[in-house]
Design an enzyme around this catalytic site. Sequence first.
Site, PDB file in Angstrom:
ATOM      1  N   ARG A 106     -47.548 -57.054 -71.672  1.00  0.00           N
ATOM      2  CA  ARG A 106     -46.184 -57.082 -72.196  1.00  0.00           C
ATOM      3  C   ARG A 106     -45.540 -55.697 -72.126  1.00  0.00           C
ATOM      4  O   ARG A 106     -46.213 -54.689 -72.019  1.00  0.00           O
ATOM      5  CB  ARG A 106     -46.195 -57.538 -73.657  1.00  0.00           C
ATOM      6  CG  ARG A 106     -46.324 -59.051 -73.826  1.00  0.00           C
ATOM      7  CD  ARG A 106     -46.358 -59.452 -75.280  1.00  0.00           C
ATOM      8  NE  ARG A 106     -47.566 -59.004 -75.941  1.00  0.00           N
ATOM      9  CZ  ARG A 106     -47.671 -57.952 -76.722  1.00  0.00           C
ATOM     10  NH1 ARG A 106     -46.606 -57.222 -76.989  1.00  0.00           N
ATOM     11  NH2 ARG A 106     -48.820 -57.620 -77.262  1.00  0.00           N
TER      12      ARG A 106
ATOM     13  N   ASP B  82     -52.836 -68.385 -81.584  1.00  0.00           N
ATOM     14  CA  ASP B  82     -51.993 -67.186 -81.614  1.00  0.00           C
ATOM     15  C   ASP B  82     -50.792 -67.170 -82.569  1.00  0.00           C
ATOM     16  O   ASP B  82     -50.444 -66.136 -83.087  1.00  0.00           O
ATOM     17  CB  ASP B  82     -51.485 -66.896 -80.200  1.00  0.00           C
ATOM     18  CG  ASP B  82     -51.014 -65.468 -80.012  1.00  0.00           C
ATOM     19  OD1 ASP B  82     -51.773 -64.548 -80.342  1.00  0.00           O
ATOM     20  OD2 ASP B  82     -49.884 -65.271 -79.550  1.00  0.00           O
TER      21      ASP B  82
ATOM     22  N   SER C 214     -53.301 -57.947 -80.612  1.00  0.00           N
ATOM     23  CA  SER C 214     -53.912 -58.316 -79.342  1.00  0.00           C
ATOM     24  C   SER C 214     -55.292 -57.665 -79.188  1.00  0.00           C
ATOM     25  O   SER C 214     -55.439 -56.469 -79.426  1.00  0.00           O
ATOM     26  CB  SER C 214     -52.990 -57.848 -78.217  1.00  0.00           C
ATOM     27  OG  SER C 214     -53.401 -58.402 -77.013  1.00  0.00           O
TER      28      SER C 214
ATOM     29  N   HIS D  81     -48.664 -64.137 -86.856  1.00  0.00           N
ATOM     30  CA  HIS D  81     -49.385 -63.847 -85.615  1.00  0.00           C
ATOM     31  C   HIS D  81     -50.873 -64.025 -85.920  1.00  0.00           C
ATOM     32  O   HIS D  81     -51.581 -63.070 -86.238  1.00  0.00           O
ATOM     33  CB  HIS D  81     -49.090 -62.410 -85.169  1.00  0.00           C
ATOM     34  CG  HIS D  81     -49.599 -62.096 -83.799  1.00  0.00           C
ATOM     35  ND1 HIS D  81     -50.061 -60.858 -83.435  1.00  0.00           N
ATOM     36  CD2 HIS D  81     -49.728 -62.862 -82.695  1.00  0.00           C
ATOM     37  CE1 HIS D  81     -50.435 -60.870 -82.168  1.00  0.00           C
ATOM     38  NE2 HIS D  81     -50.251 -62.087 -81.699  1.00  0.00           N
TER      39      HIS D  81
ATOM     40  N   ARG E 128     -56.186 -63.242 -67.819  1.00  0.00           N
ATOM     41  CA  ARG E 128     -55.896 -64.319 -68.780  1.00  0.00           C
ATOM     42  C   ARG E 128     -56.069 -65.703 -68.196  1.00  0.00           C
ATOM     43  O   ARG E 128     -55.855 -65.935 -67.001  1.00  0.00           O
ATOM     44  CB  ARG E 128     -54.423 -64.214 -69.215  1.00  0.00           C
ATOM     45  CG  ARG E 128     -54.078 -62.967 -69.981  1.00  0.00           C
ATOM     46  CD  ARG E 128     -54.268 -63.162 -71.468  1.00  0.00           C
ATOM     47  NE  ARG E 128     -53.874 -61.961 -72.196  1.00  0.00           N
ATOM     48  CZ  ARG E 128     -53.640 -61.930 -73.495  1.00  0.00           C
ATOM     49  NH1 ARG E 128     -53.747 -63.026 -74.212  1.00  0.00           N
ATOM     50  NH2 ARG E 128     -53.307 -60.814 -74.088  1.00  0.00           N
TER      51      ARG E 128
ATOM     52  N   LYS F 172     -44.036 -64.906 -76.181  1.00  0.00           N
ATOM     53  CA  LYS F 172     -43.828 -63.959 -77.265  1.00  0.00           C
ATOM     54  C   LYS F 172     -42.330 -63.778 -77.559  1.00  0.00           C
ATOM     55  O   LYS F 172     -41.951 -63.418 -78.662  1.00  0.00           O
ATOM     56  CB  LYS F 172     -44.514 -62.629 -76.959  1.00  0.00           C
ATOM     57  CG  LYS F 172     -46.059 -62.700 -77.083  1.00  0.00           C
ATOM     58  CD  LYS F 172     -46.485 -62.967 -78.487  1.00  0.00           C
ATOM     59  CE  LYS F 172     -47.808 -62.632 -79.018  1.00  0.00           C
ATOM     60  NZ  LYS F 172     -49.111 -62.870 -78.762  1.00  0.00           N
TER      61      LYS F 172
ATOM     62  N   LYS G  35     -58.555 -63.071 -82.209  1.00  0.00           N
ATOM     63  CA  LYS G  35     -57.955 -64.327 -82.686  1.00  0.00           C
ATOM     64  C   LYS G  35     -58.408 -65.511 -81.837  1.00  0.00           C
ATOM     65  O   LYS G  35     -58.866 -66.539 -82.355  1.00  0.00           O
ATOM     66  CB  LYS G  35     -56.413 -64.254 -82.629  1.00  0.00           C
ATOM     67  CG  LYS G  35     -55.778 -63.243 -83.549  1.00  0.00           C
ATOM     68  CD  LYS G  35     -54.252 -63.298 -83.481  1.00  0.00           C
ATOM     69  CE  LYS G  35     -53.666 -62.968 -82.128  1.00  0.00           C
ATOM     70  NZ  LYS G  35     -53.971 -61.622 -81.623  1.00  0.00           N
ATOM     71  N   THR G  36     -58.245 -65.368 -80.526  1.00  0.00           N
ATOM     72  CA  THR G  36     -58.558 -66.483 -79.627  1.00  0.00           C
ATOM     73  C   THR G  36     -60.069 -66.745 -79.604  1.00  0.00           C
ATOM     74  O   THR G  36     -60.523 -67.880 -79.756  1.00  0.00           O
ATOM     75  CB  THR G  36     -58.043 -66.179 -78.209  1.00  0.00           C
ATOM     76  OG1 THR G  36     -56.631 -65.963 -78.285  1.00  0.00           O
ATOM     77  CG2 THR G  36     -58.330 -67.323 -77.255  1.00  0.00           C
TER      78      THR G  36
HETATM   79  N1  LIG Z   1     -67.135 -58.841 -82.381  1.00  0.00           N
HETATM   80  C1  LIG Z   1     -66.172 -59.350 -81.627  1.00  0.00           C
HETATM   81  N2  LIG Z   1     -65.312 -60.262 -82.116  1.00  0.00           N
HETATM   82  C2  LIG Z   1     -64.320 -60.753 -81.351  1.00  0.00           C
HETATM   83  N3  LIG Z   1     -64.103 -60.407 -80.071  1.00  0.00           N
HETATM   84  C3  LIG Z   1     -64.935 -59.514 -79.512  1.00  0.00           C
HETATM   85  C4  LIG Z   1     -65.991 -58.942 -80.258  1.00  0.00           C
HETATM   86  N4  LIG Z   1     -66.644 -58.089 -79.439  1.00  0.00           N
HETATM   87  C5  LIG Z   1     -66.032 -58.129 -78.260  1.00  0.00           C
HETATM   88  N5  LIG Z   1     -65.004 -58.982 -78.265  1.00  0.00           N
HETATM   89  C6  LIG Z   1     -64.091 -59.230 -77.119  1.00  0.00           C
HETATM   90  O1  LIG Z   1     -62.799 -58.799 -77.529  1.00  0.00           O
HETATM   91  C7  LIG Z   1     -61.795 -59.617 -76.970  1.00  0.00           C
HETATM   92  C8  LIG Z   1     -61.005 -60.289 -78.077  1.00  0.00           C
HETATM   93  O2  LIG Z   1     -59.868 -60.830 -77.469  1.00  0.00           O
HETATM   94  P1  LIG Z   1     -59.098 -62.116 -77.942  1.00  0.00           P
HETATM   95  O3  LIG Z   1     -60.006 -63.068 -78.631  1.00  0.00           O
HETATM   96  O4  LIG Z   1     -58.337 -62.595 -76.767  1.00  0.00           O
HETATM   97  O5  LIG Z   1     -58.116 -61.437 -78.988  1.00  0.00           O
HETATM   98  P2  LIG Z   1     -56.669 -61.887 -79.427  1.00  0.00           P
HETATM   99  O6  LIG Z   1     -56.573 -63.347 -79.229  1.00  0.00           O
HETATM  100  O7  LIG Z   1     -56.601 -61.462 -80.864  1.00  0.00           O
HETATM  101  O8  LIG Z   1     -55.722 -61.112 -78.573  1.00  0.00           O
HETATM  102  C9  LIG Z   1     -62.490 -60.653 -76.108  1.00  0.00           C
HETATM  103  O9  LIG Z   1     -62.508 -60.177 -74.801  1.00  0.00           O
HETATM  104  C10 LIG Z   1     -63.907 -60.678 -76.722  1.00  0.00           C
HETATM  105  O10 LIG Z   1     -64.880 -61.075 -75.803  1.00  0.00           O
HETATM  106  C1  LIG Z   2     -50.028 -63.154 -75.586  1.00  0.00           C
HETATM  107  C2  LIG Z   2     -50.486 -62.086 -76.122  1.00  0.00           C
HETATM  108  O1  LIG Z   2     -51.235 -62.209 -77.262  1.00  0.00           O
HETATM  109  P1  LIG Z   2     -52.732 -61.929 -77.667  1.00  0.00           P
HETATM  110  O2  LIG Z   2     -53.207 -60.773 -76.860  1.00  0.00           O
HETATM  111  O3  LIG Z   2     -52.608 -61.634 -79.112  1.00  0.00           O
HETATM  112  O4  LIG Z   2     -53.545 -63.147 -77.376  1.00  0.00           O
HETATM  113  C3  LIG Z   2     -50.125 -60.791 -75.559  1.00  0.00           C
HETATM  114  O5  LIG Z   2     -50.476 -59.780 -76.148  1.00  0.00           O
HETATM  115  O6  LIG Z   2     -49.450 -60.748 -74.517  1.00  0.00           O
HETATM  116 MN   LIG Z   3     -55.145 -64.398 -78.138  1.00  0.00          MN
END
Ligand SMILES: Nc1ncnc2c1ncn2[C@@H]1O[C@H](COP(=O)(O)OP(=O)(O)O)[C@@H](O)[C@H]1O
Ligand SMILES: C=C(OP(=O)(O)O)C(=O)O
Ligand SMILES: [Mn+2]
Length: 528
Positions: A55, A252, A233, A215, A317, A196, A237-238
């Site tokens: 972004r 999200d 980010s 969020h 992604r 977003k 979360k995911t």
């Molecule tokens: N302890 C942990 N808990 C959660 N994610 C972790 C951890 N260690 C490493 N990771 C990595 O960090 C990233 C978390 O990203 P994601 O779940 O997409 O976050 P968000 O959705 O909040 O943007 C993933 O690539 C995941 O594999």
């Molecule tokens: C879609 C997004 O959210 P997140 O990384 O929190 O999954 C982003 O940061 O572009």
């Molecule tokens: Mn996410």
Amino acid sequence: MSLTSSTPLSDLGIDRATIHLNPGVDALYAHAIRRGEGVQAATGPLTVRTDKGGRSPKDRFIVEDDLTRETVWWGGFNTPISPDVFDRLLARMTDYAAGKELFVQQVFAGTDPDHRVAVRMVTEMAYHSLFIRNMFVRPTADELRSFEEDWTVLNIPSFKADPERDGVRSGTFILVNFTRKMIIAGGTQYAGENKKGIFSVLNFLLPQSGVMPMHCSANVGDGGDVALFFGLSGTGKTTLSADPTRQLIGDDEHGWTEHGVFNFEGGCYAKVIHLNPEAEPVIFRTTRTYGTVLENVVLDAQGVPDLDDGSLTENTRSAYPIEQVPNHRPGGQAGHPKHIVFLTADAFGVLPPISRLSPEQMEYQFISGFTAKIPGTEEGVTEPSPTFSTCFGAPFMPRHPGEYARLLARKVRDSGARVWLVNTGWTGGMYGQGHRMSIAHTRALLNAAISGGLDGVAFGREPFFGLEIPTEVPGVPAEVLNPQQAWADPEAYARTAHKLARMFRENFQRFEAGVDPAVTASMPNPDA
Ligand SMILES: Nc1ncnc2c1ncn2[C@@H]1O[C@H](COP(=O)(O)OP(=O)(O)O)[C@@H](O)[C@H]1O
Ligand SMILES: C=C(OP(=O)(O)O)C(=O)O
Ligand SMILES: [Mn+2]
């Protein structure tokens, strides 16, 4: 369902374009491939490369007019722009669109019919149209017949602004106009801007009806116990909401009404760099499924996604409809949360892996929104950098952080939800010295908290941040729980904790006037 017509966009002054209305998955694959946007991976997904890999929050502007002048908080990422600038850019875009091919998806943002917004998403890129179909709430055939949009998004990545002439910051722009109920975007192919942008719209509108926009990701257990996971980010979360033992509500963006929580979206947008198929089987499977959009994932010579290849961006992604998650919550709605988790990826390695927050600490942490940005998710972020992002989502929150914090505090009080701070970042030292928390440990800590397994456990208080830490958690070695013990050098730990505590206090100064003194009083103590 794809039809070519000149009518759907004539209100925008776009008459001479070829318009595809609500094309489906097969048609969008064909259009995207024909247009050279991407290829189909051997495993199924439509796989694309984008000019920007993340972004561009500094290029997002909000039109300042009678509607927003007093209601938007013009701090942080909320940069004002005049209605004239918007109108002129829109006129230039519609001229530019003449004779071009455009894709229109009529979708909803919000699974709750009482609070959803109908959006007409107009995109230049066919793959954006598929992204939108995957990520937004798809109307039923009936809903489509009577569809009338509340909002319109016009996203033309090949149209780049001229900063001098157009009055924006760079060639990239995302302009939100609440009066005209429009978002216009150009100069970036990163599909995340589509979702977003509309998220920012809901974050402005919903508090007017007492709904808390968040969020966060959300899931629900067999007993109906809902858990929310807030975080910027890259904080998890995911990853952490995709738990095979609980139904996924969404990964999200959610709203919290008087009845409970609802997903804003109809799909997920997961980071897939170095994804481990054993640790994250659900997300891994989406990279092997027809209909998924893979963004900036590199394919090997056989056309198979190489999830370890971060050469285009670390922010690779997968965007997929929530139906691809076997254990998803049909309808995307559930009751009030029982547990609220603030996820933070602390690159200093001093915040405990899990701690319990008092109501005042909750507001303090929510307004602070501390984490480290993970490389790739935003333009220019190449190594984890400590950041404070209000409400764990500053780039998307148009109102004053105190307004969201008060709304959340009231809802937490009324529901009796427990609040936890979970560090998914580093432990045993700073980034570069210690190591990142293992996902297995984080999951074990969360499971313990959410199942009530920490109810009978003794807690101790950590001195710098005043956080309550459990002394034992099943399945997790005790020395992991206390950051002080995780560091080999106690003095280095104390120095680093002191430094981070000071950063918290400095950051919070700008909010002190707007919050309850009890909240400010729960701030960290650097000299503990
Ligand atoms: N302890 C942990 N808990 C959660 N994610 C972790 C951890 N260690 C490493 N990771 C990595 O960090 C990233 C978390 O990203 P994601 O779940 O997409 O976050 P968000 O959705 O909040 O943007 C993933 O690539 C995941 O594999
Ligand atoms: C879609 C997004 O959210 P997140 O990384 O929190 O999954 C982003 O940061 O572009
Ligand atoms: Mn996410």
